[in-house]
Design a protein around this motif. Structure first.
Motif, PDB file in Angstrom:
ATOM      1  N   GLY B 315       1.273  -1.116   0.484  1.00  0.00           N
ATOM      2  CA  GLY B 315       0.158   0.318  -0.331  1.00  0.00           C
ATOM      3  C   GLY B 315       1.153   1.349  -0.147  1.00  0.00           C
ATOM      4  N   VAL B 316       1.994   1.476  -0.765  1.00  0.00           N
ATOM      5  CA  VAL B 316       3.151   2.392  -0.815  1.00  0.00           C
ATOM      6  C   VAL B 316       2.198   4.013  -1.297  1.00  0.00           C
ATOM      7  N   GLY B 317       1.141   3.385  -2.872  1.00  0.00           N
ATOM      8  CA  GLY B 317       0.578   4.129  -2.978  1.00  0.00           C
ATOM      9  C   GLY B 317      -0.806   4.450  -2.196  1.00  0.00           C
ATOM     10  N   GLU B 318      -1.123   4.501  -1.156  1.00  0.00           N
ATOM     11  CA  GLU B 318      -1.751   4.965  -0.341  1.00  0.00           C
ATOM     12  C   GLU B 318      -1.618   5.334   0.831  1.00  0.00           C
ATOM     13  N   ARG B 319      -0.091   5.273   1.039  1.00  0.00           N
ATOM     14  CA  ARG B 319       0.144   6.426   1.666  1.00  0.00           C
ATOM     15  C   ARG B 319       1.046   7.768   1.394  1.00  0.00           C
ATOM     16  N   PHE B 320       0.853   7.762  -0.082  1.00  0.00           N
ATOM     17  CA  PHE B 320       1.439   8.554  -0.786  1.00  0.00           C
ATOM     18  C   PHE B 320       0.482   9.170  -0.992  1.00  0.00           C
ATOM     19  N   ARG B 321      -1.767   8.720  -1.820  1.00  0.00           N
ATOM     20  CA  ARG B 321      -2.545   9.220  -1.544  1.00  0.00           C
ATOM     21  C   ARG B 321      -2.836  10.066  -0.311  1.00  0.00           C
ATOM     22  N   SER B 322      -2.468   9.641   0.948  1.00  0.00           N
ATOM     23  CA  SER B 322      -2.793   9.821   1.545  1.00  0.00           C
ATOM     24  C   SER B 322      -2.149  11.535   2.202  1.00  0.00           C
ATOM     25  N   VAL B 323      -1.383  11.595   1.718  1.00  0.00           N
ATOM     26  CA  VAL B 323      -0.603  12.509   1.325  1.00  0.00           C
ATOM     27  C   VAL B 323      -0.821  14.494   0.587  1.00  0.00           C
ATOM     28  N   GLU B 324      -0.857  13.276  -0.368  1.00  0.00           N
ATOM     29  CA  GLU B 324      -0.672  14.454  -1.961  1.00  0.00           C
ATOM     30  C   GLU B 324      -2.002  14.795  -2.470  1.00  0.00           C
ATOM     31  N   ARG B 325      -2.706  15.913  -2.493  1.00  0.00           N
ATOM     32  CA  ARG B 325      -3.563  16.051  -2.754  1.00  0.00           C
ATOM     33  C   ARG B 325      -4.778  16.210  -4.141  1.00  0.00           C
ATOM     34  N   ASP B 326      -3.135  15.956  -5.055  1.00  0.00           N
ATOM     35  CA  ASP B 326      -4.268  15.346  -6.372  1.00  0.00           C
ATOM     36  C   ASP B 326      -2.772  14.220  -6.764  1.00  0.00           C
ATOM     37  N   TRP B 327      -3.155  13.804  -6.122  1.00  0.00           N
ATOM     38  CA  TRP B 327      -2.231  12.087  -6.363  1.00  0.00           C
ATOM     39  C   TRP B 327      -3.416  11.193  -7.129  1.00  0.00           C
ATOM     40  N   GLN B 328      -2.895  11.571  -8.210  1.00  0.00           N
ATOM     41  CA  GLN B 328      -3.481  10.111  -9.367  1.00  0.00           C
ATOM     42  C   GLN B 328      -3.251   8.531  -9.095  1.00  0.00           C
ATOM     43  N   ALA B 329      -3.789   7.705  -9.522  1.00  0.00           N
ATOM     44  CA  ALA B 329      -3.190   6.314  -9.259  1.00  0.00           C
ATOM     45  C   ALA B 329      -2.398   5.755 -10.775  1.00  0.00           C
ATOM     46  N   ALA B 330      -3.212   6.082 -12.037  1.00  0.00           N
ATOM     47  CA  ALA B 330      -2.451   5.695 -13.108  1.00  0.00           C
ATOM     48  C   ALA B 330      -1.280   6.481 -12.713  1.00  0.00           C
ATOM     49  N   ALA B 331      -0.915   7.543 -12.506  1.00  0.00           N
ATOM     50  CA  ALA B 331       0.208   8.560 -12.894  1.00  0.00           C
ATOM     51  C   ALA B 331       1.448   7.796 -12.296  1.00  0.00           C
ATOM     52  N   PHE B 332       0.986   7.590 -10.783  1.00  0.00           N
ATOM     53  CA  PHE B 332       2.465   7.178  -9.754  1.00  0.00           C
ATOM     54  C   PHE B 332       2.440   5.673 -10.238  1.00  0.00           C
ATOM     55  N   TYR B 333       0.924   4.899 -10.780  1.00  0.00           N
ATOM     56  CA  TYR B 333       2.154   3.433 -10.755  1.00  0.00           C
ATOM     57  C   TYR B 333       3.222   3.733 -12.022  1.00  0.00           C
ATOM     58  N   ARG B 334       3.046   4.618 -13.388  1.00  0.00           N
ATOM     59  CA  ARG B 334       3.409   4.628 -14.100  1.00  0.00           C
ATOM     60  C   ARG B 334       4.494   5.068 -14.640  1.00  0.00           C
ATOM     61  N   GLU B 335       4.963   6.203 -13.598  1.00  0.00           N
ATOM     62  CA  GLU B 335       6.298   6.646 -13.124  1.00  0.00           C
ATOM     63  C   GLU B 335       6.776   6.996 -12.728  1.00  0.00           C
ATOM     64  N   ASP B 336       5.601   6.988 -10.268  1.00  0.00           N
ATOM     65  CA  ASP B 336       6.680   7.042  -9.592  1.00  0.00           C
ATOM     66  C   ASP B 336       7.176   6.195  -9.186  1.00  0.00           C
ATOM     67  N   TYR B 337       6.438   5.490  -8.635  1.00  0.00           N
ATOM     68  CA  TYR B 337       6.744   3.717  -8.335  1.00  0.00           C
ATOM     69  C   TYR B 337       7.387   3.003  -9.211  1.00  0.00           C
ATOM     70  N   PRO B 338       7.774   2.186 -10.228  1.00  0.00           N
ATOM     71  CA  PRO B 338       8.857   2.210 -10.907  1.00  0.00           C
ATOM     72  C   PRO B 338       9.796   2.137 -10.287  1.00  0.00           C
ATOM     73  N   THR B 339      10.739   4.230  -9.724  1.00  0.00           N
ATOM     74  CA  THR B 339      11.803   4.347  -9.894  1.00  0.00           C
ATOM     75  C   THR B 339      11.784   4.782  -7.383  1.00  0.00           C
ATOM     76  N   MET B 340      10.811   4.594  -7.604  1.00  0.00           N
ATOM     77  CA  MET B 340      11.134   5.104  -6.115  1.00  0.00           C
ATOM     78  C   MET B 340      12.101   4.173  -5.445  1.00  0.00           C
ATOM     79  N   ASP B 341      12.696   5.135  -4.389  1.00  0.00           N
ATOM     80  CA  ASP B 341      13.775   4.963  -3.401  1.00  0.00           C
ATOM     81  C   ASP B 341      13.035   4.832  -2.687  1.00  0.00           C
ATOM     82  N   PHE B 342      13.889   2.987  -1.872  1.00  0.00           N
ATOM     83  CA  PHE B 342      13.108   2.205  -0.516  1.00  0.00           C
ATOM     84  C   PHE B 342      13.801   2.972   0.629  1.00  0.00           C
ATOM     85  N   GLN B 343      13.944   3.181   1.396  1.00  0.00           N
ATOM     86  CA  GLN B 343      15.227   3.837   2.794  1.00  0.00           C
ATOM     87  C   GLN B 343      14.072   2.637   3.341  1.00  0.00           C
TER      88      GLN B 343
END
Lengths: 369, 357
Positions: B315-343
């Motif tokens: 549920g990484v997407g859910e975490r970002f949805r809860s803090v970003e006002r204009d969060w879009q699922a399609a754009a997030f999984y297309r552009e952000d999730y594949p390059t996301m940095d995990f710590q």
């Protein structure tokens, strides 16, 4: 002016709290979350609260109107304001609305029982069982209905405790980001939550039966507040339990939450929950039947008992006839639209009419003096 | 007198009508299904069910099999096969074969969700072997041996992520999370066991985590009570986590976007020399650092594995949805999730290392 029925037929003013609250809660509580979420989604709890607050204004207007009614109810006020012909016609329209309202409650609850518990049982059988119960309570008179309302507020209130179990599965992030919707979206949710408060207009019928009714207004406001705070609790619990996608696919979210409740001695608590809803719908249905009886007694020469059975017979026929899902849905839409128009259109209009009539009467009196 | 007789008539009519509500379903004369398994055989779907037989087997489980184009049609076939009424209000386990799960479970989920007879606590699981063999292994077994009780016991023990129909639907309909469920298999003694955790991309099974990965997955979800094998100075040890807490912190402002997991574990070391660690603070710290580093690497590897498979079961997407006002699922999984940095930050607190030498 404050007309009051004979003392022996009245109830204490504090019971107005329970009457107002109980007349507002019905089958709409089962599915309102899905409707309101279509607008402001996770923020629609704001709309529920704002709509609830607006009900205080409606109560104020009703008290204003009723204070100026000769016999303290809507039926007499219609005749007083608009004359016997138009007044009787308006009373007939109000009677029709009440009949549809009680049918809607009964049909929807029958649907719930058919869908979830007894799929093979006909609507008319379920309707008949409950209708006989309602007639029995209503035949006892207003005081019996009030007593029933009092206990039927307390008993299902115990179910609120069981919300603790679905809340163990709550994801409070469902509410985030907060206040992330536009004004039209809040307005849409508010419009969808208006039908939740339908039922308060029954005060227009039983007002004379409240002892010291001129001083009872605070109890009416407490009743309204009780209602919207209860809806607020349900909305918060629902939005914490379901995410928006899940809510869109849920027909009766309130009942859906009970499906997760399980005890070692009771595997399927949801069946218990469904039948507890009898306590929720009985008082408003009885109150509506009683109001129908009052209207019939006032406008026709029927006795109370005959008018009660006549009303029940009409309700039974309508309940037995409605099978088609589309027709039931249309009935719900008509009731919601009519109820909302009554609360936020007709009652303010009536208040304006009363105000103008009073001004006119005063100016005539002044000119005569 | 008239009123009394009217009341009596009303009471009688009510009683008769209410009596009509109770259909004649004596508990040992109906088949109350408890576990259901579905397999795919070509175009057809086969279903096997287990039910307690109270007449001939004193409540131990018996099996029935049917087939149809859809799971719902199989249920109708059971009705036609059975000399007694079939009721499935008490179904607590639904097992899907991996083939069905890989082809997509939308149809099955829709019919399960719409079925008012099912509660939200029902276990959904995939089977590594055929679902039929899982259900057939219950033949003549006691009611408590159903997969539901097996998974529930492990969930309450903290080893398996919490999973049931409610959670599956919650994640299935979520915009920012993918659903998941336990995976079951049979051992050589024909006993059911949990062999991993199945991750779905929306309605299709994509990846099955092994038991170690499942434990790490549970750790990332939070509140783990698991056992972790680790090495220290060439020796193998086991960390038994008694308490744990994981906090996930999204960083939407960074480029690329990043997600931080803060894992805090408190536990004890098994198979070390008695409670020697309590007397050797330096050794204890070195032990903890070794565990922290190994768990961190394993968690990062798991996160990368899910990222590579485009799975967001945490549920990484859910975490970002809860803090970003204009969060879009399609754009997030297309552009952000594949390059996301995990710590990942792991802090381990060792309380003891046993009682005896």
């Amino acid at each position: 002016m404050n007309y009051q029925a004979p003392l022996a037929k009245t109830v204490s003013p504090y019971l107005l709290w329970f009457m107002i609250h109980k007349s507002q809660t019905g089958v709409a509580v089962l599915d309102f979350q899905s409707r309101i979420a279509q607008g402001a989604e996770q923020d629609s709890w704001v709309s529920v609260l704002l709509t609830g607050l607006s009900m205080h204004l409606v109560v104020l207007l009703m008290f204003y109107v009723l204070k100026h009614a000769n016999r303290g109810d809507l039926v007499s006020l219609h005749v007083q304001l608009f004359g016997r012909g138009l007044g009787t016609l308006l009373n007939g329209v109000f009677l029709l609305y009440l009949l549809l309202l009680v049918c809607y409650q009964l049909i929807t609850y029958s649907q719930v029982i058919q869908a979830l518990v007894f799929p093979d049982m006909g609507t008319w059988r379920i309707g008949l069982v409950f209708l006989l119960l309602f007639v029995y309570i209503t035949s006892g008179g207003f005081r019996v209905i009030t007593g029933t309302a009092f206990w039927f507020v307390l008993i299902p209130s115990l179910l609120i405790v069981t919300l603790f179990i679905p809340l163990q599965y709550a994801d409070w992030r469902n509410f985030l980001p907060m206040f992330n919707h536009s004004l039209p979206e809040y307005a849409y949710s508010a419009a969808q939550s208006l039908p939740l408060y339908i039922g308060v207009e029954l005060l227009l019928m039983y007002y004379p039966f409240i002892r010291n009714n001129d001083k009872a207004q605070k109890w009416a406001h407490i009743g309204v507040m009780h209602t919207y705070l209860l809806y607020f609790v349900f909305v918060v619990a629902t939005f914490a339990y379901y995410n928006m996608g899940q809510l869109r696919h849920s027909v009766w979210p309130t009942l859906g939450m009970s499906k997760i409740i399980q005890f070692t001695f009771l595997d399927r608590f949801d069946y218990f929950y469904i039948f507890n809803w009898v306590f929720v719908i009985t008082p408003p249905c009885c109150l509506i039947l009683w109001s129908c009886t009052r209207i019939l007694r006032f406008t026709t020469r029927m006795s109370g008992r005959v008018s009660l059975w006549a009303t029940a017979a009409v309700v039974f026929v309508i309940v037995a006839v409605f099978h088609d899902m589309l027709a039931i849905d249309r009935l719900g839409a008509v009731v919601r639209y009519a109820g909302t128009s009554l609360l936020f259109g007709y009652i303010p209009l009536l208040a304006v009419c009363v105000f103008i009539a009073n001004r006119f009467r005063k100016s005539v009196r002044d000119s005569e003096a | 007198m008239r009123i009394k007789s009217l009341r009596a008539a009303l009471l009688l009519a009510g009683t008769v009508l209410i009596a009509g509500c109770g259909s004649d379903s004596v508990i040992n004369r109906i088949r109350v299904l408890v576990a259901v398994g579905f397999d795919r055989e070509g175009e057809m779907c086969t279903g096997v069910v287990a039910y307690p037989n109270y007449i001939h087997r004193k409540g131990s489980l018996a099996i029935m099999k049917g087939s149809g184009r859809e799971p719902k049609l199989i249920m109708e076939q059971f009705q036609r096969q059975s000399p007694r009424k079939i009721r499935y209000n008490k179904v607590d386990s639904i097992i899907l074969s991996r083939q069905i799960a890989s082809e997509g479970v939308t149809v099955a989920v829709n019919s399960i969700e719409r079925d008012p007879a099912l509660g939200s606590n029902v276990l959904l699981a995939v089977s590594s072997c055929s679902a039929e063999s899982i259900i057939r292994s219950l033949d003549r077994q006691e009611l408590e041996n159903t997969p539901f009780n097996l998974v529930r016991q492990n969930v309450s023990d903290g080893a398996v992520p919490l999973s049931n129909l409610y959670f599956f639907l919650h994640d299935f309909y979520s915009e920012g999370k993918d659903p998941s469920m336990p995976s079951l298999a049979l051992d050589k003694q024909n006993q059911i066991f949990i062999d991993g955790y199945a991750l779905f991309k929306k309605d299709r099974l994509k990846l099955v985590l092994n038991l170690e990965e499942m434990a790490l997955f549970k750790m990332l979800q939070g509140k783990p009570k698991i056992e972790q094998l680790f090495t220290y100075k060439g020796e193998h040890y086991v960390l038994t986590v008694r308490h744990g807490r994981t906090r996930s912190v999204p960083h939407p402002g960074t480029s690329p976007k990043s997600m931080r997991y803060d894992v805090r574990l408190t536990g004890s070391i098994r198979n070390y020399k008695g409670n020697l660690l309590a007397r050797l603070p330096d050794e204890s710290r070195a032990f903890a650092e070794a565990i922290e580093s190994q768990i961190k690497n394993k968690l990062l590897a798991l996160l990368k594995k899910m990222q590579a498979g485009k799975l967001d079961s945490l549920g990484v997407g859910e975490r970002f949805r809860s803090v970003e006002r204009d969060w879009q699922a399609a754009a997030f999984y297309r552009e952000d999730y594949p390059t996301m940095d995990f710590q990942v930050n792991v802090v381990v607190n060792i309380t003891n290392s046993g009682a005896g030498e």
